[in-house]
Design a protein around this motif. Structure first.
Motif, PDB file in Angstrom:
ATOM      1  N   THR A  10      -7.797  -4.460  -8.624  1.00 19.67           N
ATOM      2  CA  THR A  10      -8.551  -3.295  -9.258  1.00 19.67           C
ATOM      3  C   THR A  10      -9.951  -3.852  -9.967  1.00 19.67           C
ATOM      4  O   THR A  10     -10.900  -3.050 -10.415  1.00 19.67           O
TER       5      THR A  10
ATOM      6  N   LEU B   8       0.862  -1.306   0.110  1.00 18.93           N
ATOM      7  CA  LEU B   8      -0.150   0.117   0.122  1.00 18.93           C
ATOM      8  C   LEU B   8       0.729   1.211   0.000  1.00 18.93           C
ATOM      9  O   LEU B   8       1.592   1.373   0.951  1.00 18.93           O
TER      10      LEU B   8
ATOM     11  N   ARG C  36      -7.914  -0.949   1.669  1.00 17.16           N
ATOM     12  CA  ARG C  36      -7.038  -2.019   0.864  1.00 17.16           C
ATOM     13  C   ARG C  36      -7.388  -3.409   1.480  1.00 17.16           C
ATOM     14  O   ARG C  36      -7.437  -4.402   1.000  1.00 17.16           O
TER      15      ARG C  36
ATOM     16  N   THR D 233      -1.755  -6.210  -9.492  1.00 18.28           N
ATOM     17  CA  THR D 233      -2.565  -4.738  -9.191  1.00 18.28           C
ATOM     18  C   THR D 233      -3.868  -4.818  -9.789  1.00 18.28           C
ATOM     19  O   THR D 233      -4.961  -4.501  -9.428  1.00 18.28           O
TER      20      THR D 233
END
Length: 418
Positions: free
Chosen positions: A383, A26, A279, A379
């Protein structure tokens, strides 16, 4: 990795690490760590006041209120468990753990020369011993001249990825209390429930506050695995005060301090600001989806597994495919680990590393390696609204399915005609 001579074919001293989340750190955590990197002073043993206050806030929000003088921090849960085992078991006490259990629990008792006794868990979940098996094990150990003092357990479990139901936990805690055992509750995975609205997780410290010490490794849900930090919450009794002081003595002797930049990041994570909680929730959702897909894949191939409820892993029993595996030279968990690690291209530690029987064909599979091979791919998983549809995740799941499917097909070919 193939086993080497002195460990040989059988019990192992050191097991695999915690399953990582496989994701980039993060950015806000990176910023906190970087801002503290210039500090030259050492952190106090047991943690700074700011870190202990943050830990108290974290536990209070989970229904476990505490004060800083009943909390200690260390560079990872293994250091805290070593200190707790030394303080509680002493020179004569014995340690009880579930079968299977986290790979890092038993080595610290053995390092101190203390016997470790594995207690079976019920069929529906791991992490918490069956209460009747616990009572029988305590009776047998005492009959043989032993002195059981400490039970280590975990409600949200590594390696089985299950959550023990409250009624089982209550019965086990009552049995442990009746036998005078102190409990260490490893709550590393409590914040990784796949369905937190449908899964009830209770801490043993809520049921038996005077005899339970809670340990949480922040690598479970709050920090990267490479930034070692953990916290322990002690009972608010005179005995808890003495245990806390003794643990600090042992941590001092070990020089077991958290590095100052990691301590700053740990305090930030324990305060649970919005970026950290968002997160964490996203990571849990991602791994829950991937774990469910992996579970469906291995079960469709004829293996057994409990449905994963927490963490970033699942525990698989390939016993139904034993005949097909035997034809490939696989007769135990170490040989199964060797085979699957090679075929899958990812670690597949055998159940013997978690205190399970060497002859049982069980492995722990982590979900992190299924998220892709680059930071960009991983990643994207985080997302994407449909991570299972990403090409690299589909390829990873297909590879898993092919490896298990080949074993299933081999097993079917070897079945006698009906």
């Amino acid at each position: 990795m193939r086993r080497t001579h002195p460990e040989g074919h059988g019990p192992v001293r050191y097991g695999p690490p915690l399953p990582g989340d496989g994701l980039p750190v993060l950015p806000e955590l990176v910023a906190v760590l970087a801002a503290a990197a210039g500090r030259s002073e050492a952190q106090p043993v047991g943690g700074s006041p700011a870190l202990l206050e943050a830990a108290c806030g974290y536990w209070t929000r989970r229904g476990l209120p505490c004060v800083p003088d009943r909390v200690a921090a260390g560079p990872g849960a293994p250091a805290l468990l070593l200190a707790l085992t030394a303080a509680l078991a002493g020179d004569t006490g014995d340690v009880l753990v579930p079968r299977p259990c986290a790979a890092w629990w038993a080595p610290y008792a053995r390092l101190l020369g203390r016997p470790v006794f594995h207690v079976p868990t019920p069929a529906e979940s791991g992490g918490v011993p069956d209460p009747y098996a616990l009572l029988e094990t305590v009776r047998r150990v005492r009959t043989e001249g032993g002195d059981p003092r400490l039970l280590v357990l975990s409600v949200a479990d590594d390696p089985t990825a299950t959550v023990a139901p409250p009624e089982l936990l209550h019965e086990t805690v009552e049995a442990a209390a009746a036998e005078g055992l102190h409990l260490v509750s490893d709550e590393t995975w409590r914040d990784t429930l796949h369905d937190p609205h449908a899964t009830v997780l209770l801490s043993p410290a809520e049921m038996l506050p005077d005899r339970v010490t809670v340990v949480t490794d922040l690598a479970g849900a709050l920090l990267p695995a490479g930034w070692p930090a953990a916290v322990a919450r002690f009972p608010s009794t005179g005995a808890g005060e003495h245990l806390h002081a003794r643990v600090l003595d042992i941590l001092t002797a070990l020089g077991a301090r958290i590095a100052a930049p990691v301590a700053a990041a740990a305090g930030y994570a324990l305060d649970e600001p919005t970026p950290a909680t968002e997160r964490r929730e996203a990571v849990v959702r991602l791994h829950a989806r991937v774990a469910a897909a992996a579970y469906g894949t291995v079960v469709a191939a004829g293996a057994f597994a409990r449905p994963p409820q927490a963490g970033r892993h699942l525990y698989t029993d390939l016993g139904p495919l034993r005949e097909a595996l035997a034809a490939q030279g696989v007769g135990d968990a170490q040989e199964l680990e060797d085979l699957l690690t090679t075929r899958l291209g990812m670690p597949a530690p055998g159940g013997h590393r978690f205190g399970d029987d060497l002859g049982a064909l069980r492995v722990r599979l982590a979900t992190g390696p299924l998220l892709g091979g680059t930071d960009e791919e991983r990643t994207e998983c985080l997302t994407s609204p449909a991570p299972l549809e990403l090409p690299h995740v589909q390829r990873a799941l297909t590879s898993l399915g092919s490896a298990f499917g080949d074993l299933r097909d081999d097993a079917r070919r070897r079945e006698p005609p009906r």
